[in-house]
Each structure stands twice: as C-alpha cells, then as structure tokens.
Motif scaffolding. Structure first.
Motif, PDB file in Angstrom:
ATOM      1  N   ASP A   1      -5.860  -0.991  -4.877  1.00 30.69           N
ATOM      2  CA  ASP A   1      -5.353  -1.574  -3.635  1.00 30.69           C
ATOM      3  C   ASP A   1      -6.368  -2.562  -3.068  1.00 30.69           C
ATOM      4  OD1 ASP A   1      -4.002  -2.203  -1.367  1.00 30.69           O
ATOM      5  OD2 ASP A   1      -3.895  -0.176  -0.565  1.00 30.69           O
ATOM      6  N   GLU A   2      -6.116  -3.824  -3.228  1.00 30.96           N
ATOM      7  CA  GLU A   2      -7.009  -4.891  -2.759  1.00 30.96           C
ATOM      8  C   GLU A   2      -8.468  -4.559  -3.043  1.00 30.96           C
ATOM      9  OE1 GLU A   2      -5.847  -7.256   0.175  1.00 30.96           O
ATOM     10  OE2 GLU A   2      -3.919  -6.322   0.596  1.00 30.96           O
TER      11      GLU A   2
ATOM     12  N   THR B   1       0.837  -1.208   0.000  1.00 29.91           N
ATOM     13  CA  THR B   1       0.000   0.000   0.000  1.00 29.91           C
ATOM     14  C   THR B   1       0.869   1.254   0.000  1.00 29.91           C
ATOM     15  OG1 THR B   1      -1.839  -1.112   1.073  1.00 29.91           O
ATOM     16  CG2 THR B   1      -1.731   1.274   1.340  1.00 29.91           C
TER      17      THR B   1
HETATM   18 MG   LIG Z   1      -2.146  -2.661   2.186  1.00 30.13          MG
END
Ligand SMILES: [Mg+2]
Ligand SMILES: Nc1ncnc2c1ncn2[C@@H]1O[C@H](COP(=O)(O)OP(=O)(O)OP(=O)(O)O)[C@@H](O)[C@H]1O
Length: 376
Positions: free
Chosen positions: A156-157, A41
């Motif tokens: 991000d995810e 991240t």
């Molecule tokens: Mg992360």
C-alpha cells in the motif's frame, strides 16, 4: 480473484468499495490506481484479511478466503509507514513474525539472513530502525513481508514516504524483485508513474468502482472513459465537447477544430452529435498539413519544463472557451496572446459520450482508412 467485493461502513453506509470484480493471474503484478478515497486501501485490507467484507467474495485459486483469518492467508503486506518495531534490530524485525508462527530459531535465522542478503541489508542487521535511512527502512519492511514466503504480496503506497530520487530507486528494486521472485503482487498507489512502469495490468478505481483494467499501454492509448483519460497522463488528456459537422472538404467542430474530410471514417457515427473529443497534450504538434486535425487557440501561459514547454491555450468551444495543454519542443517560441494552430493525427483523436463519458467505439487506424478508401 475478487467477486462482487463490497465494503460499506455503518449500518446503511454507502459502499466505499462497490461490487468490484477482478481476476488476477498467478505471478502477475497488478496495480490499483486511483484518486484519494476511491477505496484502494480498503480493497487491499479486505484481501489481507484486516477488514471484514460486507458482501461478495475473495478467492485465492479455488479457495474462498472470506472467513480465513489474515494470518492464515499467507500474504505479505507492506505499508506506507513501514510500521517497523522501533526497539527491535533489523534482524529481529524480520525474525519476529516467523518465530511467532513457530519457525525454529535456527530456521528463522537462515531465512532472515537469506532475505537480508537479497535486499543488501546484511550489514545493517544489528541496527535499530532509527539508525537507518528512509530507503533502508523501506527495504526492511519489504524484507519483513518477504521472509514469510507469501503467496501474495500486498503493498500500500510503499514508496510515498520517500523523496523523489529514492522513490525511483526503490521502484526499480521492487520491479527487479518481482521479476526474480515472481510473487503475485497487488500494489496500491495514486502515482501513475509507478503504475505505468511496474504494472502488468493497471486497475483504475474511482468512487469504489473499477473504471478500467488493462495493460499500461492500453490504459494510456485507449482509456475506457473520460475519467481514465483525464486521470492518466501528466497532464491528462485534453477534452472538449464538440459537435462535428461536414463543411466542404473539412469536418469542423466550432471555430477551433477542423479535420480533413478523409477523417470522416475516424469520426464515423459521431458526426452531427455532441461528443467529447480528446487529444493527449504530447500528441499536439506545431507542424502539420491538411491531412491532420487542426486546432486553433490562443496561448495563455507557457511553463518551462526542461525537455518541453508546457503550453496552455484557450480554444473556442461551442458554448464557452476551453483550456487545452500542449507539450511543445523546448526550442519553439510560443508567445502569450498569440493565436496558433496545433496539429494532431486524426487517429490520435479519441471520442467519448458527452453524457456518460464512456469511450465511443474504437477508432479505425487512419492508415487502414486510407487503404480502404483506395480500394473502395
Ligand atoms: Mg489508501
Ligand atoms: N473505518 C472507516 N469508517 C468509515 N469510513 C471509512 C473508514 N475507512 C475508510 N473509510 C472511507 O472509505 C473510503 C475509501 O477509503 P480508502 O482508504 O480505501 O481510500 P484510498 O483509495 O486508499 O485513498 P488514499 O489514496 O487517500 O489512501 C474513503 O471515503 C474513506 O473515508
């Protein structure tokens, strides 16, 4: 392109992203994959301009972006938790960013409609986020990032809040979307299934560093070190420390492991040295012959997985016993406590340095070895 990109928090803080280098091609789909806390991240946020970088540089093409504010980098970002505006309709959620950057009302409406159409959200246009399903919300979040026509797409995810079925469906949609739009994408996940299916190239991270950058197939077949070997695959590669020695017509590693003499070329310079031997659970088989590597162990546990039996067994290593896992066919009948022999092709064995864990020189394919020994 990332050059020696580093981020540390606090004054003398240790680097959570530690001098990473990465070149990304135009239109490529790159997945940053790694365990929790490895710096995925943070890396993405630095690229987005949401996080100040400590040292190194970020370039888009030839242009250094280090000091360009995030809203002028032309990136579209999708987060795990959607972060939609709850009081705005789907339409307004998409139009908001465009309008605040000065796009006219008419132009914004045209572009929003276009994206809603593409994501099959047109019917939901007037709804508020709370009136949507998780998958629909995630599509709105994708749409919001797309509507600005970003040159780089950062995710991000994006699927981790969805249930398993929806996750798979959305994964396919993201793959299709990338295929049709061809926007350069950096996608963060700790789900290797997503990484292996979506990525042109996977970047495996660990402790703020990059362990390997390669195509999914290569990451799986030829992991750069024992960390990547263990991390990729479910479960990961079996690893055991052995010292292989020649013994008559076989090469042996303790009591449990033996290889045909012919595999000497595969084992190469690793003979008589302590190495980590690796073999993937799915490449172990109950059937084999004297040309195969043979591994003997005692069955500890059998898990029914539907299409296969995940079988845990104990092999005797040089100093202690080690646990191995094999995926066996569903109609086999392994019994707990039974001692069995498992087989693998010598060319499927991998060797890593016992200390550093680094992969030892690439193996020769066994067929190539055979052909050579016939000639020689
Ligand atoms: Mg992360
Ligand atoms: N604002 C901050 N201050 C101090 N440390 C931080 C801060 N943000 C992140 N970290 C630390 O940086 C490291 C990397 O965090 P990051 O969020 O990049 O990990 P990640 O790979 O995305 O993990 P996950 O898979 O759990 O999301 C972690 O050890 C985290 O604790």
């Amino acid at each position: 392109m990332l050059e020696s990109l580093t981020k540390s928090y606090g004054k003398a803080g240790t680097a959570v992203v530690d001098g990473i280098n990465l070149e990304i091609e135009n239109g490529e789909f790159v997945v940053l994959l790694g365990p929790s806390g490895c710096g995925k991240t943070t890396t993405l946020r630095m690229i987005a301009g949401l996080e100040k970088i400590t040292s190194g540089s970020i370039k888009f093409g030839d242009k250094v972006m280090n000091d360009i504010p995030g809203d002028r980098r032309n990136v579209g970002m999708v987060f795990q938790n959607y972060a939609l505006y709850p009081h705005m309709s789907v339409f307004e959620n998409l139009a908001f960013g465009l309008r605040s950057r000065g796009t006219t009302k008419v132009e914004a409406a045209i572009r929003v409609d276009e994206v809603l159409e593409m994501l099959e959200l047109s019917a939901m246009k007037r709804r508020k986020p709370r009136e949507l399903s998780g998958g629909q919300r995630q599509r709105v979040a994708l749409g919001r990032a797309l509507v600005g026509r970003p040159s780089v797409f950062l995710m991000d995810e994006p699927l981790s809040n969805l249930d398993a079925n929806l996750r798979e469906q959305m994964r396919i949609e993201i793959g299709k979307l990338h295929h049709s739009l061809g926007i350069t994408t950096i996608y963060v996940t700790h789900d290797q299934g997503e990484a292996l299916t979506l990525a042109d190239r996977i970047v495996v991270m660990h402790n703020g560093t990059i362990k390997q950058v390669a195509k999914p197939r290569e990451i799986y077949n030829s992991p750069a070190d024992s960390f990547v070997a263990k991390f990729i695959g479910s479960p990961g590669m079996n690893l055991t420390e052995v010292e292989l020695r020649t013994d008559g017509d076989r090469i042996r590693g303790g009591e449990a492991i033996s290889l045909p003499r012919e595999a000497a070329r595969v084992v190469g310079s690793h003979l008589n040295k302590k190495v980590l031997l690796g073999i993937r659970p799915e490449l172990l088989s109950l059937v084999g012959d004297e040309n195969d590597a043979k591994i003997v162990g005692e069955i500890q546990l059998v898990e029914q997985m539907g299409s296969q039996l995940q079988t845990y067994f104990k092999i005797e290593g040089p100093s202690s016993s080690q646990n191995f896992i094999a995926k066996l066919p569903p109609d086999s009948t392994p019994r707990i406590g039974e001692k069995i022999a498992l087989f693998a092709r010598p060319s499927d064995l991998r060797f890593f340095d016992a200390l550093s864990g680094n992969a030892l020189d690439r193996l020769l394919d066994i067929d190539e070895v055979k052909a050579e020994s016939l000639v020689g």
